[in-house]
Every structure is written in C-alpha cells, then in structure tokens.
Design an enzyme around this catalytic site. Sequence first.
Site, PDB file in Angstrom:
ATOM      1  N   SER A 175       2.925   4.514   4.186  1.00  0.00           N
ATOM      2  CA  SER A 175       3.529   3.475   3.346  1.00  0.00           C
ATOM      3  C   SER A 175       3.418   3.775   1.859  1.00  0.00           C
ATOM      4  O   SER A 175       4.164   3.210   1.055  1.00  0.00           O
ATOM      5  CB  SER A 175       2.888   2.118   3.647  1.00  0.00           C
ATOM      6  N   LYS A 298      -1.704  -0.749  -1.493  1.00  0.00           N
ATOM      7  CA  LYS A 298      -0.320  -0.799  -1.965  1.00  0.00           C
ATOM      8  C   LYS A 298      -0.331  -0.733  -3.485  1.00  0.00           C
ATOM      9  O   LYS A 298      -1.380  -0.745  -4.131  1.00  0.00           O
ATOM     10  CB  LYS A 298       0.372  -2.089  -1.523  1.00  0.00           C
TER      11      LYS A 298
END
EC number: 3.4.21.89
Length: 531
Positions: A175, A298
């Site tokens: 990701s 993230k």
Amino acid sequence: MIWFFVLSYVLLSVSLYFIFQKCGEAGWKGLVPGYNFLVWGKLVGRKPTHAIFLLLPIVNIFIYAGLAVDMARSFGKLKFYHSALAVLFAPFYFLYLGTNKQDKYEGPILPKEREYRQKLHDTRNQERQHKKLLAENPYKKSGIREWAEAIIFAVFAAAFIRMFLIEAYVIPTSSMEGSMLVGDFLFVSKPSYGLRMPQTVAMVPLLHNRIPMLNTESYLEKPKLKYKRLRAFEGIDHNDPVVFNYPEGDSVFIFPKRTWSIYDSRRGSIPPPFSTMIGTGQVPMVTRPMDKMDHYIKRCIGLPGDSLQIRNRQVFINGKAGANPRFLQYMYQVYNPSGAGINSQDFSDWGISEEDQLQGVGGGSASMMLILNNEQKSKLKAMDKNIVIEPIDMSRTQNRLFPYDTAHFGTWDLDNYGPIYIPKKGVTINLKPESIAMYRRVIGKYEGNQFEERNGKFYVNGKETTRYTFKQNYYWMMGDNRHNSEDSRYWGFVPEDHVVGKPLLIWFSLKEGSLAKGINWRRIFMSAGNR
C-alpha cells in the site's frame, strides 16, 4: 494508576524507615523524598550521585531494580529468589528485613564484592589460595542463573525501549510502494508525535497482539489505563508517513494472512470463502483495546481542519493542489497493439513486485494490468515505444467507500472523492441528515458519546442537539499505492489517540518480503521519512 504509585511509594518509604534504623541510619531519612534514595545508595556502596539517574525516565526503572537487589544482598540475601522479591515486592520485603530480628545488615555489598574480586586477581599466581577463594566465593552464580538474569534483563530492557522509545515494524503489503516496500523493516520513533503512554498493562513482553502458533491474543484487556499522551517533539505535517492503530480494528476476524473487521462484514465487503466462514461461526470475533489494534502505516494527506477533495486523482487541500509523493502509484492497463509480448524480466529490478502484477503477466503476454509509478511507466515505454499504458477506470469503486451513504455520497470513487471536512479539536459543526454519515462514528465511537438519531433529530448523551464540538484532532491517511491501499477512503478518519509514531529508518529490507528473493542492500539504512 496514580494512586497505585503514590501508595507504593508511601509503603516503600515506611519500609525504608525500619530498614535504615537497622543499618544504623536515622529512620526519618527513609521518609524524606529524594534524600531517602541518596542514603539508600550509600548503604549499598553507591555514590550519592548515582541517585540522579532515578530522574531519567525508563533508566530509573533499572536503577531502582539495581538498588533493590543490592539492598537485599547487603543483608546477605544472595539467592536468585531474594533478588526477585526485592525487585517485585520491595516495600514488603524491606519491611520484613527491617523488622525481622534474625536478619542483620552486613554493610555495603558493593565494596565487599570489589574487595573479593581484587583478592581473586591478586592471588591468580597462587594456585592453592586462588582455588580456595574461588571455591568459597559467596558471590559466585551458577551458569543457569547467569543466563536467566541476562535473559530477563534483555527482555525487559527491550520491552521498555519498545514501549517508550523505538519499535521495529515490517511492511507487509504494497500500500505504500514504492516509498516503502514489502519486506522493509522500520524503526519507528514513538516520542516524535507525542509518546502515548501504555493502556494495556498485562501482556506478553515484545508481542503486539498475537502469540505465534498458539493462535490467541497476547494480552489481557483488564486492567486498563486511561489514554494519556506526552508532549510531542514535532507535529504531523502534510505527507508525513505515520504509524497508527487501525481505526476499525476494535472487533476483528483473524485469518492466517489478513484480518477483517466486523464493519467489513456488516458492509458485505468480505469476499468468500472468508465471509462464509464468518457467517457460519467458524472464525470467532476478537475484540481489542485501542493500543492492541493492528498497526497500519500510511501518509498523512489531510490535517485537522483541512478541507480535502480528490479530483481526477489529484488531491486538493483547502482548494489548492497538494504535493504528490515521488513514487505515487496507480493501476494501469498495459498492452502492445502489435500483439508482441511484453518482456517482464526486469520487473522485479524496477520495483514492480508480484503484488503489483494483477493480470496477464508471464508467458510473453501482450496485455497486462499493472500498478506503476511514473518512473516505472517511463521504463516500460523505453522498452518498446508501441506499448500503450492506459489508466484504469475506478468508477467501479463507487458505493464501497466511506462514509457508505449512497444517497448523498454515492458518486464518489477512488479517483474522485469529496469534499470532506477533517475534524479539528474545539471546532463546532452543524449536524445535518445529509452529512451525518461522515461524523457518526467520530461522535459515537471515537469520542465516547451515546449518539442516537430519532425522527430526523440528533441526541448526544440523551440531549437533543443540532451542533457538535469535536474533542480531539483527526487525520486523513492514504497510501502511495492509490489504487491498492485500504486507507481513509475506505474507513474514514484516524483519531489523534490512535497515532503511534513516526517512521525513522529502514534498517533491513528483503525483496518482496522473501529471503529467498534476496536482500535489498540499497535500501538498508535509508530514511523512512518523506519521499
């Protein structure tokens, strides 16, 4: 917990009152905060300045343990279990030593031990006397005890460093490619964004939330401390990478290769056979406290108070185009109109992992679905100018994204999303039916209110209201792999109390997370900050 520490200190001071008297010192010295530790150090053979280290967080735990052990040893208590009692139950053990008439203070242990070692050194050329001293050595420890003490110290030292300073993490998914690759091992600073004090206190050291092979949680949910965060060394800025606890990770179903939340199940977003196994009760639900939820990493795209929107893949913050990470990735259809096969031999060297190869790879295929950044696109075009690279239409993601309100937000997809307002502490918003889906979980779950909606009206803790003031800050997190990242577009805001720390350094890296594929030597000791 504060009362626990206060009571423990009072009991310790009372026990020092009695033990100081037995050691020939005035008992009142044991009752004076700070001064009692100076006297304690003197009684075991330490310099008074040794007590200064008790002012240093984390270090003071080990200094205290050393003083406790040395005090017991100064009373001739040299066994392993004596040391354990002194460290774990000092107030009660010291009270016993101070009041038990049979136990006598033998003087500071450390000078005696140094003197004995000096005798051993001086007689090293006198074999008979040296052997006698070795055989009668009262301070000698067995090999098993030496190893046991070393292991216990190492485990607890590592546990405290992990809990309060730096923790190691590994990147399990793509990701954040190519800024952070699958198989990257990171050091993460916990004090940088403000050290979050432990809440779950009964746990297996060095494990986050699962015990390997036993398939069970590694902690007890109770006792539990209240949330407390110390002052941050720096604030979170736009595009900073952040480690945080997965916001929907409070109730999860755990499978060997991934975890699904109960909210995934309710939304019908878990594919078979996992959904079938959950529906038939084959996989039990596990509840987790906040600090034991899974860790995610993230990039922080939106800060508290920001207005965020995505238009044609470009993120806009407060109406202005935001800076894009260097290795931003999207999903593309790659094909050669001539029908010639596309050579995938160098994909691994280019950073196109197996996880990025979604369709048609291998066997000289002329059409593939790949996840690429701009540099990888350029290398593909350089390989054959006839190759066509087309963006994938993401309209299929409509109706699957946060806040799951198709009536008001049903046209949003991964590439065209928003606008949304990111909650900021102290800001008051109007509660409206057309936007309440955005903040329902914030008000009811993250901020601990009883939130109800009845007949078009809103009730917070039983009181009807049309306004709400946020109690904490929130962030909007997204992966650099924009089409293959479960992030805020899927589960919403990240509360400030879920923030864990700041990635600092990649200290080791395996190619695609596999030792068999080799080591990414060029990534070792690379910064894990903004890229």
